[in-house]
Write a protein that holds these residues in place. Sequence first.
Motif, PDB file in Angstrom:
ATOM      1  N   LEU A   3       0.518 -10.283   1.759  1.00 49.49           N
ATOM      2  CA  LEU A   3      -0.869 -10.087   1.961  1.00 49.49           C
ATOM      3  C   LEU A   3      -1.667 -10.859   0.940  1.00 49.49           C
ATOM      4  CD1 LEU A   3      -1.044  -6.098   1.898  1.00 49.49           C
ATOM      5  CD2 LEU A   3      -0.846  -7.669   3.808  1.00 49.49           C
ATOM      6  N   GLU A   4      -2.773 -11.573   1.492  1.00 44.86           N
ATOM      7  CA  GLU A   4      -3.590 -12.166   0.698  1.00 44.86           C
ATOM      8  C   GLU A   4      -4.857 -11.415   0.442  1.00 44.86           C
ATOM      9  OE1 GLU A   4      -3.112 -15.303  -0.041  1.00 44.86           O
ATOM     10  OE2 GLU A   4      -1.228 -15.467   0.963  1.00 44.86           O
ATOM     11  N   LEU A   5      -5.107 -11.079  -0.801  1.00 41.91           N
ATOM     12  CA  LEU A   5      -5.829 -10.210  -1.450  1.00 41.91           C
ATOM     13  C   LEU A   5      -6.758 -10.893  -2.306  1.00 41.91           C
ATOM     14  CD1 LEU A   5      -3.546  -7.238  -2.014  1.00 41.91           C
ATOM     15  CD2 LEU A   5      -4.750  -7.713   0.004  1.00 41.91           C
ATOM     16  N   SER A   6      -8.135 -10.264  -2.300  1.00 39.36           N
ATOM     17  CA  SER A   6      -9.041 -10.912  -3.363  1.00 39.36           C
ATOM     18  C   SER A   6      -9.847 -10.083  -3.567  1.00 39.36           C
ATOM     19  CB  SER A   6      -9.862 -12.158  -2.717  1.00 39.36           C
ATOM     20  OG  SER A   6     -10.504 -11.531  -1.551  1.00 39.36           O
ATOM     21  N   ALA A   7     -10.633  -9.923  -4.906  1.00 44.20           N
ATOM     22  CA  ALA A   7     -11.516  -8.930  -5.450  1.00 44.20           C
ATOM     23  C   ALA A   7     -12.685  -8.474  -4.158  1.00 44.20           C
ATOM     24  CB  ALA A   7     -12.010  -9.376  -6.701  1.00 44.20           C
ATOM     25  N   GLY A   8     -12.478  -7.419  -4.127  1.00 37.81           N
ATOM     26  CA  GLY A   8     -13.780  -6.851  -3.139  1.00 37.81           C
ATOM     27  C   GLY A   8     -13.304  -6.759  -1.740  1.00 37.81           C
ATOM     28  N   SER A   9     -12.086  -7.214  -1.261  1.00 35.12           N
ATOM     29  CA  SER A   9     -11.669  -7.481   0.083  1.00 35.12           C
ATOM     30  C   SER A   9     -11.126  -5.979   0.618  1.00 35.12           C
ATOM     31  CB  SER A   9     -10.399  -8.596   0.293  1.00 35.12           C
ATOM     32  OG  SER A   9      -9.364  -8.237  -0.444  1.00 35.12           O
ATOM     33  N   ILE A  10     -11.019  -5.803   1.817  1.00 32.54           N
ATOM     34  CA  ILE A  10     -10.470  -4.547   2.489  1.00 32.54           C
ATOM     35  C   ILE A  10      -9.330  -4.878   3.347  1.00 32.54           C
ATOM     36  CG2 ILE A  10     -10.845  -2.446   3.739  1.00 32.54           C
ATOM     37  CD1 ILE A  10     -13.636  -2.166   2.246  1.00 32.54           C
ATOM     38  N   VAL A  11      -8.266  -4.596   3.377  1.00 28.60           N
ATOM     39  CA  VAL A  11      -7.347  -4.770   4.434  1.00 28.60           C
ATOM     40  C   VAL A  11      -6.726  -3.509   4.895  1.00 28.60           C
ATOM     41  CG1 VAL A  11      -5.238  -5.993   5.026  1.00 28.60           C
ATOM     42  CG2 VAL A  11      -6.437  -7.061   3.519  1.00 28.60           C
ATOM     43  N   GLN A  12      -6.479  -3.238   6.270  1.00 19.46           N
ATOM     44  CA  GLN A  12      -5.791  -2.116   6.798  1.00 19.46           C
ATOM     45  C   GLN A  12      -4.539  -2.770   7.407  1.00 19.46           C
ATOM     46  OE1 GLN A  12      -8.550   0.907   8.928  1.00 19.46           O
ATOM     47  NE2 GLN A  12      -9.971  -0.890   8.994  1.00 19.46           N
ATOM     48  N   VAL A  13      -3.344  -2.080   7.021  1.00 22.70           N
ATOM     49  CA  VAL A  13      -2.395  -2.338   7.579  1.00 22.70           C
ATOM     50  C   VAL A  13      -1.772  -1.074   8.299  1.00 22.70           C
ATOM     51  CG1 VAL A  13       0.210  -2.828   7.158  1.00 22.70           C
ATOM     52  CG2 VAL A  13      -1.639  -3.628   5.554  1.00 22.70           C
ATOM     53  N   ILE A  14      -1.456  -1.547   9.597  1.00 24.52           N
ATOM     54  CA  ILE A  14      -1.092  -0.169  10.612  1.00 24.52           C
ATOM     55  C   ILE A  14       0.388  -0.521  11.085  1.00 24.52           C
ATOM     56  CG2 ILE A  14      -2.053   0.870  12.822  1.00 24.52           C
ATOM     57  CD1 ILE A  14      -4.157   0.487  10.540  1.00 24.52           C
ATOM     58  N   GLY A  15       0.999   0.850  11.048  1.00 21.72           N
ATOM     59  CA  GLY A  15       2.517   1.014  11.547  1.00 21.72           C
ATOM     60  C   GLY A  15       2.569   2.416  11.835  1.00 21.72           C
ATOM     61  N   GLY A  16       3.795   2.627  12.528  1.00 23.69           N
ATOM     62  CA  GLY A  16       4.073   3.924  12.776  1.00 23.69           C
ATOM     63  C   GLY A  16       4.835   4.593  11.518  1.00 23.69           C
TER      64      GLY A  16
END
Length: 374
Positions: A3-16
């Motif tokens: 995952l490419e993450l930076s301050a203030g970012s939001i990432v949703q990871v979706i899976g079963g």
Amino acid sequence: MKLELSAGSIVQVIGGSGQGLSRLAEELHREREGVGVVGQDAIAHVTFLRETVAEEVAFGLEQRGVRREEMEGRVDRMLRLVGLSELAEADPAALSGGQTRRLAVAAVAVLEPETLVLDDPFAGLDHASADRLVTLCHSLPRTAVVVLGNRPHPSLSGEVLPLSPAPLAHPGLQLPEPVGRGGTVLDLGPVTGRRGAGRRRWWQSHRPDSREFTVGPVHVQVVPGEVLWLRGDNGSGKTTLLRALAGLDGAPGTRVPVSLMLQRAGDQVVDTTVRGFVGPAAEPLGLDPDAHPLDLGATDLRLAQFLAVAGPGRPVMLADEPDVGLDHRGRGVMHGLIAERLRAGTALVITCHDEAFMAEIARYSRVSCLNLDQ
């Protein structure tokens, strides 16, 4: 998964369920510096070593030696963001499930980690509580937020990534055929639930001040083969009322035999194998009969719990948020299990914050509503 993450970012990871979402949270915690994780089991993040909600949020800051003035400011801000300011002096053991989830998030987020990982954080939350968590995620300019779940939350900004290369879209649910109308009304009578009075944990030498919470009396009537939807915001007393119907917490219960599916599936595990916990009904669902129930994914554990509780001989079944933890596949299976019990003549009382889940039930069963907020 990188995952490419930076301050203030939001990432949703979706899976079963069972595909590795919780494993991803563990990997991020292990491989990156400054990662705070809030797991699916919110109560695991509450120490119960402090007598108030505010002190629980401050616990991690205390361990890090943060100055009192700064600590108080950070705690106050965090309680305001998650909507728990009015409960700052409440006993953490007296909170509802949704309030406990928000407390768990606050207790980790207040530490201001570089990356905050939230595993299925919206499970069991009413709309207002979910909105509070969305606001929190958008109010952490120095923190990258990773939200893990079975489906994306529409109000969160940022990227939405699949855990695997499979597409995010799901086929439509195959709902059961209509089960038909129910039978004669069962009157469970006026029910009053009480929680919080006189509670003392084993390590405490004195009883902490704790507000007694009372709900009711509520007149409860159910119909065999139909569903009663017990509605209300987090903290309105839905779980307390279900527990009173089941004869817990000192309540007399009812003259009609009932079974209770608890809000936390792990609390109901009473055997070391799925076979012992569920019996032969586990195999048609593809559950490994020799596995420990607590080694199952969230969806399979919830389905196993339903099977364990929904045995014959109980005309009324109480299910406290049976939708929580279900992925798309499990949601369809749960509907099949619910329809099977309704056809057998069981009256089902459900607490649920997911209006879509209840609308799905209404497509094959008659659903009446009892709202505790009114």
